[in-house]
Structure formats: C-alpha cells, structure tokens
Design a protein around this motif. Structure first.
Motif, PDB file in Angstrom:
ATOM      1  N   ASP A 112      -3.248  -7.807  29.488  1.00  0.00           N
ATOM      2  CA  ASP A 112      -3.164  -6.582  29.114  1.00  0.00           C
ATOM      3  C   ASP A 112      -3.887  -5.537  30.348  1.00  0.00           C
ATOM      4  O   ASP A 112      -5.040  -5.757  30.609  1.00  0.00           O
ATOM      5  CB  ASP A 112      -3.932  -6.084  27.995  1.00  0.00           C
ATOM      6  CG  ASP A 112      -3.724  -4.653  27.329  1.00  0.00           C
ATOM      7  OD1 ASP A 112      -3.716  -3.829  28.181  1.00  0.00           O
ATOM      8  OD2 ASP A 112      -3.533  -4.319  26.260  1.00  0.00           O
ATOM      9  N   ALA A 115      -2.152  -0.099  32.647  1.00  0.00           N
ATOM     10  CA  ALA A 115      -2.358   0.874  31.650  1.00  0.00           C
ATOM     11  C   ALA A 115      -2.411   2.361  31.933  1.00  0.00           C
ATOM     12  O   ALA A 115      -3.438   2.737  31.345  1.00  0.00           O
ATOM     13  CB  ALA A 115      -3.421   0.260  30.536  1.00  0.00           C
ATOM     14  N   ASN A 117      -2.053   6.436  32.073  1.00  0.00           N
ATOM     15  CA  ASN A 117      -1.779   7.361  31.028  1.00  0.00           C
ATOM     16  C   ASN A 117      -0.597   8.416  31.666  1.00  0.00           C
ATOM     17  O   ASN A 117      -0.660   8.657  32.571  1.00  0.00           O
ATOM     18  CB  ASN A 117      -2.772   8.206  30.300  1.00  0.00           C
ATOM     19  CG  ASN A 117      -4.121   7.242  30.038  1.00  0.00           C
ATOM     20  OD1 ASN A 117      -3.578   6.211  29.217  1.00  0.00           O
ATOM     21  ND2 ASN A 117      -5.220   7.218  30.394  1.00  0.00           N
ATOM     22  N   HIS A 126      -7.948   2.525  37.115  1.00  0.00           N
ATOM     23  CA  HIS A 126      -6.637   1.827  36.740  1.00  0.00           C
ATOM     24  C   HIS A 126      -6.009   1.088  38.027  1.00  0.00           C
ATOM     25  O   HIS A 126      -5.359   0.130  37.856  1.00  0.00           O
ATOM     26  CB  HIS A 126      -5.549   2.831  36.584  1.00  0.00           C
ATOM     27  CG  HIS A 126      -5.545   3.568  35.123  1.00  0.00           C
ATOM     28  ND1 HIS A 126      -5.742   5.146  35.515  1.00  0.00           N
ATOM     29  CD2 HIS A 126      -5.851   3.290  33.896  1.00  0.00           C
ATOM     30  CE1 HIS A 126      -5.959   5.371  34.071  1.00  0.00           C
ATOM     31  NE2 HIS A 126      -5.846   4.419  33.261  1.00  0.00           N
ATOM     32  N   HIS A 152       0.021  -1.529  28.697  1.00  0.00           N
ATOM     33  CA  HIS A 152      -0.238  -0.617  27.494  1.00  0.00           C
ATOM     34  C   HIS A 152      -0.178   0.582  28.010  1.00  0.00           C
ATOM     35  O   HIS A 152      -1.489   1.418  27.801  1.00  0.00           O
ATOM     36  CB  HIS A 152      -1.560  -1.300  26.860  1.00  0.00           C
ATOM     37  CG  HIS A 152      -1.899  -0.819  25.575  1.00  0.00           C
ATOM     38  ND1 HIS A 152      -1.504  -1.652  24.522  1.00  0.00           N
ATOM     39  CD2 HIS A 152      -2.486   0.064  25.160  1.00  0.00           C
ATOM     40  CE1 HIS A 152      -1.838  -1.143  23.332  1.00  0.00           C
ATOM     41  NE2 HIS A 152      -2.568   0.192  23.675  1.00  0.00           N
ATOM     42  N   GLY A 154      -0.474   4.623  28.096  1.00  0.00           N
ATOM     43  CA  GLY A 154      -1.088   5.464  27.178  1.00  0.00           C
ATOM     44  C   GLY A 154       0.175   6.689  27.105  1.00  0.00           C
ATOM     45  O   GLY A 154       0.327   7.562  27.895  1.00  0.00           O
ATOM     46  N   TYR A 308      -6.408   5.287  19.020  1.00  0.00           N
ATOM     47  CA  TYR A 308      -6.575   4.485  19.963  1.00  0.00           C
ATOM     48  C   TYR A 308      -6.820   2.779  19.390  1.00  0.00           C
ATOM     49  O   TYR A 308      -6.031   2.028  19.652  1.00  0.00           O
ATOM     50  CB  TYR A 308      -7.502   4.661  21.121  1.00  0.00           C
ATOM     51  CG  TYR A 308      -7.364   3.948  22.103  1.00  0.00           C
ATOM     52  CD1 TYR A 308      -6.471   3.503  23.101  1.00  0.00           C
ATOM     53  CD2 TYR A 308      -8.831   3.459  22.817  1.00  0.00           C
ATOM     54  CE1 TYR A 308      -6.253   2.877  24.180  1.00  0.00           C
ATOM     55  CE2 TYR A 308      -8.809   2.730  23.857  1.00  0.00           C
ATOM     56  CZ  TYR A 308      -7.613   2.190  24.454  1.00  0.00           C
ATOM     57  OH  TYR A 308      -7.752   1.706  25.666  1.00  0.00           O
ATOM     58  N   ASP A 312      -4.321  -0.309  18.926  1.00  0.00           N
ATOM     59  CA  ASP A 312      -4.890  -1.918  19.551  1.00  0.00           C
ATOM     60  C   ASP A 312      -5.023  -3.070  18.464  1.00  0.00           C
ATOM     61  O   ASP A 312      -4.558  -4.050  18.811  1.00  0.00           O
ATOM     62  CB  ASP A 312      -6.214  -1.791  20.132  1.00  0.00           C
ATOM     63  CG  ASP A 312      -6.202  -1.572  21.616  1.00  0.00           C
ATOM     64  OD1 ASP A 312      -5.165  -2.360  22.302  1.00  0.00           O
ATOM     65  OD2 ASP A 312      -7.075  -0.954  22.187  1.00  0.00           O
ATOM     66  N   TYR A 330      -7.754  -8.405  28.208  1.00  0.00           N
ATOM     67  CA  TYR A 330      -7.869  -7.094  28.559  1.00  0.00           C
ATOM     68  C   TYR A 330      -8.558  -6.645  29.594  1.00  0.00           C
ATOM     69  O   TYR A 330      -9.604  -6.765  29.652  1.00  0.00           O
ATOM     70  CB  TYR A 330      -8.289  -6.281  27.149  1.00  0.00           C
ATOM     71  CG  TYR A 330      -7.818  -6.518  25.814  1.00  0.00           C
ATOM     72  CD1 TYR A 330      -7.837  -7.636  25.259  1.00  0.00           C
ATOM     73  CD2 TYR A 330      -6.920  -5.392  25.381  1.00  0.00           C
ATOM     74  CE1 TYR A 330      -7.299  -7.645  23.858  1.00  0.00           C
ATOM     75  CE2 TYR A 330      -6.082  -5.711  24.280  1.00  0.00           C
ATOM     76  CZ  TYR A 330      -6.243  -6.903  23.619  1.00  0.00           C
ATOM     77  OH  TYR A 330      -5.754  -7.184  22.155  1.00  0.00           O
ATOM     78  N   VAL A 332      -9.660  -3.856  31.268  1.00  0.00           N
ATOM     79  CA  VAL A 332     -10.233  -2.667  31.133  1.00  0.00           C
ATOM     80  C   VAL A 332     -11.625  -2.427  31.439  1.00  0.00           C
ATOM     81  O   VAL A 332     -12.267  -3.570  31.478  1.00  0.00           O
ATOM     82  CB  VAL A 332      -9.945  -2.341  29.585  1.00  0.00           C
ATOM     83  CG1 VAL A 332     -10.096  -0.872  29.526  1.00  0.00           C
ATOM     84  CG2 VAL A 332      -8.604  -2.634  29.286  1.00  0.00           C
ATOM     85  N   GLN A 336     -15.159   0.775  27.941  1.00  0.00           N
ATOM     86  CA  GLN A 336     -14.651   0.359  26.487  1.00  0.00           C
ATOM     87  C   GLN A 336     -15.026  -0.857  25.829  1.00  0.00           C
ATOM     88  O   GLN A 336     -14.287  -1.325  25.112  1.00  0.00           O
ATOM     89  CB  GLN A 336     -13.068   0.332  26.902  1.00  0.00           C
ATOM     90  CG  GLN A 336     -12.435   1.864  27.468  1.00  0.00           C
ATOM     91  CD  GLN A 336     -10.829   1.897  27.346  1.00  0.00           C
ATOM     92  OE1 GLN A 336     -10.137   1.193  26.723  1.00  0.00           O
ATOM     93  NE2 GLN A 336     -10.398   2.731  28.285  1.00  0.00           N
ATOM     94  N   PHE A 340     -13.531  -2.553  22.283  1.00  0.00           N
ATOM     95  CA  PHE A 340     -13.095  -3.933  22.229  1.00  0.00           C
ATOM     96  C   PHE A 340     -13.816  -4.794  21.347  1.00  0.00           C
ATOM     97  O   PHE A 340     -13.207  -5.568  20.318  1.00  0.00           O
ATOM     98  CB  PHE A 340     -12.726  -4.400  23.254  1.00  0.00           C
ATOM     99  CG  PHE A 340     -11.627  -3.927  24.120  1.00  0.00           C
ATOM    100  CD1 PHE A 340     -10.264  -4.077  23.723  1.00  0.00           C
ATOM    101  CD2 PHE A 340     -11.680  -3.276  25.298  1.00  0.00           C
ATOM    102  CE1 PHE A 340      -9.070  -3.505  24.409  1.00  0.00           C
ATOM    103  CE2 PHE A 340     -10.576  -2.560  25.944  1.00  0.00           C
ATOM    104  CZ  PHE A 340      -9.177  -2.720  25.382  1.00  0.00           C
TER     105      PHE A 340
END
Ligand code: ARG
Length: 579
Positions: A112, A115, A117, A126, A152, A154, A308, A312, A330, A332, A336, A340
C-alpha cells in the motif's frame, strides 16, 4: 562460518543470542573482515577479553581454515576471508545473472503506497511513500514474491460534498482544467473557504454528501470528474518518477464502500462494537486519551458516516479474504503509527487477520528543508511535485553540462532525466527511512558522496572502459578462479578491498528487503563505488601488460558495473551509459 562459531561458543556456554549480536563488520579493515568483540563476555566467563578471544580462536581455527584466517587482537576475534574463498565467491557472482541473490518461496504481499488524496496536492510525504514503496515492490519481486501494488487514494468521504459543489460553481470545464494541471491545492482551499464562510454552500455540500453516499448517478459522475482529473495529474508525476504505478493499481478508499456496513456487522458479531454518544466504536485497549480515558476507534459516526479507520479495516478484510495475501505493507509516514497499530489490533481481535499475517507499517520520517523546517515552496505553499521534479532535471542538466560539455542534444536531455530523477529518489532511499530526511539540492546532485550521480558516474565510467576495450563482456564471467590460481600474490590491496565489498552484495540485498530498508543497499553500493574509485586510480586495467591481470581487473569492472546497475535497478533508479 556461523555454525562453527555456534559450536565453539556453546562449548563455552555462551548462547547464540548472546554472541550473535556482537559479531559485526571489522572497524579496522587491516585486522579482518568480521570481528567479534569479547569485552562484554568477560564478567560472564570470568576471564580477560584477550584470553577469551584467544580461546575462541583456538576453537574455530581448524574448521574455518578452508575459508578464513582468525586472529585475536586486544580482545577481538578477527576473521579474514581467504583469497581462495574470495575468488570462489567472486566467480559465483560473476557467472550468475542474479548476482547471487536467491529467489525465495513466493509469498503474496499487498504493498500500500503513494496514496495521495483526490483534489489535494500530492505532497512530499506522498513522494517519499511513492519512492520507498516502489523500491520495496521491485525488491520483493526480484526475490520471487508477488507484490500487488495498491494505491489507497483518498477519494471518498465528507469533503467530497464541498468539492463537488465547488466544481459546479466553477463550471466543469474550468474546474477540470485547474485540477488537471495540478492546481489542486487552490481548488481545495477555495472549496474549504466557501464551506466555512457561506452557509448556503455548506448546506448544499452536506446534501451532496448524502447524494454521493446514496449512489445518485449525476453526483457520482461529478465525483468521477474530480477523481479522473486528479489522477491525470498524479499519473504525470508517476511517469516523471518512472514508478510502476498505473491506473490498474488504484484501490481508493471508495472501492471499499460496499464493505463498510459489513465491517460494522462483523465487529458487532464478535461482540466488540460499542455505542458511545450515538457513534459505533471499538475500544482496542492499551490506548488512552489526554484525560486518561480509553481511546475509542470510531467506526461509524453519529451521522452515519464512516471513518478512515473503517476503510482500513475493510481493506484488511479484502486483502485477506479476496486477495489471499500473506502479508501487507503500509508505506505511510510515522504520524500514522498509532492509527495503524490500532487498526491492526482491532483486525486481529475481530478475526479479520491472524498472527500469521505479516503486517508492517513501513513508516518514514518527514521531509525537511536545509533549515530543518518542513519543506515548502518559496511562497510558503505546499510544493508542487511536478515543479520539484522539473527542477531536479534542470539542475541535473546544468551539472552534467559542466562535467561533460561533450554530451549534447537529446542524449544530454535523457541523461539529465536519469540523473535528476535518480538523485531525488536516491536521496530519499539512502536516508534511514524512519529518520527525517533533509531535501538538499546541492547534496543530492553532487558527484561526490553517497549520491545517485556518484554511483551513476562510476557506472558510466566502467561503460567507457568497456567501449575502449571492445571485447566480449560475457567472456569475463566464467573461470574467474583460474585467473587467480597462480597469481594470488599480485592481488593488490585495492583489488582485495573491492572484491570483499562486491561479495557482500547478496547478503545486503536480503537484509535490505527483510527490514524494508533500502538505505542499507545504498550504503553498500556507495562503498562499492568508492572502492572502485581507488581501484581505478591505482590499478592499470587496459594498459596492463600482464594479460591475465588485465582480464581479472576487467572482470572486477564487470561485476562492479552489474552490481551498481542491478542494485540501483531494484530500487527503481536507472543508470546512464555515458554522462
Ligand atoms: N491518503 C492517506 C494520506 O494521504 C494515506 C493512505 C495510506 N494507506 C492506508 N491504507 N491508510 O495520508
């Protein structure tokens, strides 16, 4: 080597878990390749470190004799690979198109990453996700795994009400125009500004959300315009970056919308869903808010909207039950982390996945400017990635121009792209991902240091040696051992150092992939390129009169170039033949 040590250490009643973490690369190269410091064993064994080191040497010497010599120096056991072993390892790598990297029993991973938005600028976070995620996909695939790319995006939720209304206010064509060229941030901000200042607009927006969630076809069509135009811009960034992501890989939040009510149902079935102030929540346990009360994960808000976290959770159900993934990653940012951790815990509690699934939040730090602040444009706005990448290419072209004015026209443009984009990606990948990363044009485009241009230049230099030589490179790849048989003594220091580095490649690639740490591979490639530089300075290659020696050195050039190319390639970075 490890089993021999294990046996010896066992006889001293020292467990693997004690000595294995101690063993590492020798810090003084002249002393050996690998060293085991015995200082921390002294109190346990009631002996001086030097005595322990000597004792271990005696225990392992004979068994290791075919591959290495061991010695003890000031409480260290030093292990040096023997040239015979080195030449055998080199010849294995040379004759192997995979350079010693073995394939593994294939597992299926969902990766993932990226992602961004919809209708919001894709920011530097990103960019990190895209670059790191893409390198992990490539490395997993090279190891024989199946890596399913999942973007993924947004693309669902309450903001879409106001975004659609703003689209209507602007007129579709005008709005599409702004979005498609990447003016996403001003679009979002305008919508937001109206939402907070204009009650009529806010009302329309709320009604629009209801229409969107109810599947109203005209609303869905307008929503698609937003998504498609934003994706057009994101795709442009992907294509500049040369990453693998395509439209096929989009698994936006919206694609889980039918699963969301099922998440609620299933959480309810296993009895962990609770009501709190009209919302459906779960308490994963172990997290508290500022007041010290248990922290809930909101699954469905009082107004019926989902969160959100809910998408997930749906996403995990999908990855386990529909896709049959063995693991998911993930990629990310670190902010975050808690999200997670909570999602994973709830997914396990609810039986959506089990302990056998390899689930990792491959987190990363922020991107900072050279003053240590979060990277922004000169005007203090979010940086447009498209502009940032164009600047990278422009700067690379200037740098190449200075270094090699003979490179002109289309070829220079092409090389500038390879170097500029390579520099941006490499700067990111070569930083330990959990640390913040400082975006510094000067450093990333420098031809010195741990940078893409430095490695790419080493590669191009080797290509030029081979152009001058004009022979068949394949012929260098068999029988390397025979080139060393009677000539061990003339293996110079520089050749030895370079060879020692080269043979570490497969181990380092494995380590980088199992820890999802491309920076380890970067560090290795840099050490290969810098050992190559001193080898190239000190050892004659094409001018060497001893034919066997010349061939052997060409073989080292060949392997160096292939390691650079493959190593950078499995991280998504290209190499130029000239620069
Ligand atoms: N769109 C999110 C963001 O910009 C990242 C999504 C990451 N993936 C996920 N499955 N939550 O922060």
């Amino acid at each position: 080597m490890a089993p021999t040590f294990s046996k010896a250490m066992k006889s001293l009643e020292v467990d693997d878990s004690v000595w294995l973490p101690l063993i590492g690369k020798a810090t003084v190269q002249d002393h050996g390749d690998v060293a085991l410091p015995c200082h921390s064993l002294a109190s346990r064994l009631r002996k001086s470190p030097q005595d322990i080191a000597e004792q271990i040497c005696l225990l392992v010497e004979e068994d290791l004799a075919p591959i290495a010599t061991v010695s003890s120096i000031s409480g260290f056991v030093n292990i040096s690979a023997k040239p015979e072993w080195l030449s055998k390892s080199l010849s294995l790598l040379l004759s192997d198109p995979r350079l010693g990297i073995e394939s593994e029993k294939p597992l299926t991973f969902a990766v993932d990453y990226s992602a961004p938005n919809v209708a919001k600028e894709m920011h530097v976070g990103h960019l990190r996700s895209t670059v790191i995620g893409d390198s992990i996909v490539r490395m997993l695939e090279f190891k024989g795994h199946r890596a399913i790319r999942e973007n993924h995006v947004g693309d669902w939720g309450t903001p879409f009400g106001m975004l659609i209304e703003h689209l209507l206010d602007l007129g579709e064509d005008q709005a599409a125009n702004e979005l498609g060229v990447g003016d996403l941030d001003s679009f979002y901000k305008q919508a937001r500004a109206k939402f907070v200042s204009d009650d009529e607009f806010a009302d329309r927006s709320r009604r629009r959300v209801v229409l969107l969630q109810g599947g109203d076809s005209e609303t869905l069509r307008l929503w698609r315009v937003l998504v498609d135009e934003s994706m057009r811009y994101f795709n442009e960034v992907y294509s500049m970056l040369g990453v693998l992501l395509t439209d096929e890989d989009i698994r936006g939040e919206s694609s889980y919308r039918d699963l969301l009510p099922k998440v609620v149902e299933r959480l309810n079935e296993v009895g962990i869903l609770e009501q709190s102030e009209g919302a459906d929540v779960v308490f994963p346990g172990g997290w508290v808010n500022r007041e010290g009360d248990p922290l809930p994960m909101i699954i469905r808000k009082a107004d019926g909207g989902y969160n959100y976290s809910t998408s997930d959770l749906a996403c995990i159900i999908d990855r386990v039950e529909r896709m049959g993934c063995d693991g998911f990653l993930y990629v990310v940012g670190t902010p975050q982390k808690q999200h997670f951790e909570m999602v994973f815990q709830v997914a396990i509690q609810a039986g959506f996945m089990d302990e056998d699934h390899q689930v990792t939040h491959v987190n990363f730090g922020s991107v900072l400017d050279t003053d240590g602040k979060v990277l922004k444009s000169r005007e203090g706005e979010v940086i447009k990635l498209h502009d940032l990448l164009e600047e990278a290419i422009r700067r690379a072209e200037d740098a190449i121009n200075q270094k090699n004015p003979d490179l002109v026209g289309e070829e220079r443009k092409k090389v500038a792209r390879t170097v500029g984009i390579g520099a941006v990606k490499y700067a990111d990948l070569s930083t330990e991902r959990t640390k913040d990363y400082v975006f510094d044009w000067e450093r990333m485009l420098s031809f010195e240091g741990n940078t893409a241009p430095y490695l790419q230049y080493a590669y191009a230099r080797i290509c030029s040696i081979f152009r001058k030589w004009g022979g068949e490179r394949d012929s260098l790849r068999d029988n390397f051992e025979s080139l060393l048989k009677d000539e061990l003594s003339i293996l110079s220091n520089e050749e030895l150092t370079l060879s020692r580095r080269l043979v570490e490649f497969p181990t380092i690639v494995d380590e980088s992939i199992t820890t999802f740490s491309p920076h380890k591979l970067c560090k290795h490639l840099h050490s290969v390129a810098s050992s190559f530089a001193s080898f190239y300075e000190n050892c004659s290659i094409l001018k060497e009169e001893n034919a066997m020696l010349s061939t052997r050195r060409l073989a080292l050039c060949d392997l160096t170039a292939r390691e650079l190319q493959l190593g950078l390639g499995i991280m998504g970075i290209d190499v130029p033949e000239r620069m």
